[in-house]
Motif scaffolding. Structure first.
Motif, PDB file in Angstrom:
ATOM      1  N   GLU A 252       0.833  -1.202   0.000  1.00  0.00           N
ATOM      2  CA  GLU A 252       0.000   0.000   0.000  1.00  0.00           C
ATOM      3  C   GLU A 252       0.870   1.255   0.000  1.00  0.00           C
ATOM      4  O   GLU A 252       0.581   2.229  -0.710  1.00  0.00           O
ATOM      5  N   LEU A 253       1.957   1.238   0.791  1.00  0.00           N
ATOM      6  CA  LEU A 253       2.857   2.389   0.820  1.00  0.00           C
ATOM      7  C   LEU A 253       3.529   2.581  -0.535  1.00  0.00           C
ATOM      8  O   LEU A 253       3.719   3.722  -0.995  1.00  0.00           O
ATOM      9  N   LYS A 254       3.879   1.488  -1.190  1.00  0.00           N
ATOM     10  CA  LYS A 254       4.448   1.572  -2.548  1.00  0.00           C
ATOM     11  C   LYS A 254       3.476   2.292  -3.481  1.00  0.00           C
ATOM     12  O   LYS A 254       3.859   3.180  -4.247  1.00  0.00           O
ATOM     13  N   GLY A 255       2.199   1.935  -3.390  1.00  0.00           N
ATOM     14  CA  GLY A 255       1.200   2.578  -4.234  1.00  0.00           C
ATOM     15  C   GLY A 255       1.046   4.058  -3.939  1.00  0.00           C
ATOM     16  O   GLY A 255       0.855   4.879  -4.856  1.00  0.00           O
ATOM     17  N   ILE A 256       1.146   4.419  -2.664  1.00  0.00           N
ATOM     18  CA  ILE A 256       1.049   5.834  -2.290  1.00  0.00           C
ATOM     19  C   ILE A 256       2.199   6.630  -2.903  1.00  0.00           C
ATOM     20  O   ILE A 256       2.007   7.710  -3.469  1.00  0.00           O
ATOM     21  N   VAL A 257       3.418   6.095  -2.808  1.00  0.00           N
ATOM     22  CA  VAL A 257       4.581   6.792  -3.368  1.00  0.00           C
ATOM     23  C   VAL A 257       4.462   6.914  -4.889  1.00  0.00           C
ATOM     24  O   VAL A 257       4.808   7.939  -5.484  1.00  0.00           O
ATOM     25  N   GLU A 258       3.939   5.864  -5.535  1.00  0.00           N
ATOM     26  CA  GLU A 258       3.823   5.875  -6.994  1.00  0.00           C
ATOM     27  C   GLU A 258       2.791   6.886  -7.490  1.00  0.00           C
ATOM     28  O   GLU A 258       2.976   7.502  -8.543  1.00  0.00           O
ATOM     29  N   THR A 259       1.705   7.058  -6.742  1.00  0.00           N
ATOM     30  CA  THR A 259       0.573   7.813  -7.286  1.00  0.00           C
ATOM     31  C   THR A 259       0.333   9.168  -6.634  1.00  0.00           C
ATOM     32  O   THR A 259      -0.277  10.050  -7.245  1.00  0.00           O
ATOM     33  N   MET A 260       0.776   9.348  -5.398  1.00  0.00           N
ATOM     34  CA  MET A 260       0.417  10.565  -4.671  1.00  0.00           C
ATOM     35  C   MET A 260       1.453  11.672  -4.770  1.00  0.00           C
ATOM     36  O   MET A 260       1.139  12.836  -4.476  1.00  0.00           O
ATOM     37  N   CYS A 261       2.668  11.342  -5.140  1.00  0.00           N
ATOM     38  CA  CYS A 261       3.692  12.378  -5.246  1.00  0.00           C
ATOM     39  C   CYS A 261       3.403  13.266  -6.462  1.00  0.00           C
ATOM     40  O   CYS A 261       2.941  12.793  -7.506  1.00  0.00           O
ATOM     41  N   GLU A 262       3.696  14.555  -6.319  1.00  0.00           N
ATOM     42  CA  GLU A 262       3.441  15.503  -7.408  1.00  0.00           C
ATOM     43  C   GLU A 262       4.248  15.140  -8.639  1.00  0.00           C
ATOM     44  O   GLU A 262       3.768  15.231  -9.774  1.00  0.00           O
ATOM     45  N   GLU A 263       5.494  14.731  -8.421  1.00  0.00           N
ATOM     46  CA  GLU A 263       6.346  14.297  -9.533  1.00  0.00           C
ATOM     47  C   GLU A 263       6.459  12.775  -9.467  1.00  0.00           C
ATOM     48  O   GLU A 263       6.973  12.217  -8.497  1.00  0.00           O
TER      49      GLU A 263
END
Length: 263
Positions: free
Chosen positions: A59-70
């Protein structure tokens, strides 16, 4: 006409330099597994990280992939060390650093558990080992508590003889670590709660191994402030050993290391 890509640069501009970093996130992803379980497991599950921890890592991997502006170039979850491996620009890594710091500080530190055996089956030997009546009552009161304050732990250690053997178990935050009491398997996991300034500890122990597909286990969890102690009741094959468990936070690891650079 000049064609501008979605990232805001000309297509013929040189690619931005990217950096590969490893982010230890055990302290973040282990939170979901700190609630003790108990019941049945298999030997394969017993030797693995908790399923809740692995789900939280994904889940954290998905957050980093999709939620970061860049958006990062690549993100890989590495379960053996509960880490995220990320290739990103320097600015992108700074954004990830800020995100992870909001979730947890210093997510890769060490915790030392000191486990002292107090008695097996019954505390009768401890209670009758040359103590006065007042000391026996005090000892009974202390041994009846699941956790002890720093003052109570110090009082207990004054009333009992030094243990013949004690075990030190080094934990990396969030990772399930095996240890054994005379061949009776246990695992321990710990994480640091920075807000509460406590160490959360979960200890699982095999109660009875019936076959490869069905192993009975019990589980206990503690929330320990500095100097506090817990009484871990270890049942196995009809026997009982009671341990005094204390924790200490050891050195913090260095910040996430730069592995390499790539244009």
């Amino acid at each position: 006409a000049v064609v501008i890509s979605a990232v805001g640069r000309a297509d013929d501009a040189p690619a931005e330099k990217t950096v590969l970093k490893v982010y230890p996130v055990g302290d973040i992803v282990a939170a979901a597994a700190m609630t003790p379980g108990g019941g049945k497991t298999t030997l394969a599950q017993w030797g693995a990280e908790y399923s809740e921890t692995i789900m939280a890592l994904e889940e954290l991997k998905g957050i980093v992939e999709t939620m970061c502006e860049e958006r990062p170039v690549a993100v890989k979850a590495y379960a053996p060390s509960l880490s995220l491996i990320v290739r990103h620009s320097q600015a992108g890594h700074e954004e990830i650093d800020r995100l992870l710091k909001k979730l947890a500080e210093d997510s890769e530190i060490s915790i030392e558990l000191e486990c002292r055996p107090l008695f097996s089956q019954s505390p009768s030997k401890l209670l009758n080992d040359g103590h006065t009546e007042a000391e026996r009552k005090q000892l009974e009161s202390l041994l009846s508590k699941p956790q002890l304050t720093e003052a109570e732990a110090a009082e207990l250690l004054k009333l009992i003889p030094p243990p013949e053997q004690s075990q030190s178990v080094r934990l990396r935050t969030g990772r399930r670590t095996p240890w054994n009491d005379a061949g009776r398997p246990c695992t321990a996991m710990g994480r640091v709660n920075r807000a509460a300034k406590t160490v959360s500890v979960r200890i699982d122990n095999v109660v009875n191994i019936q076959n490869d597909d069905e192993t009975l286990f019990a589980s206990q969890s503690f929330e320990l402030q500095k100097g506090e102690a817990a009484l871990f009741h270890h049942y196995c094959d009809g026997g009982l050993v009671v341990w005094l468990v204390t924790s200490e936070i050891l050195e913090a690891e260095e910040p996430a290391a730069q592995v390499d650079q790539k244009n």
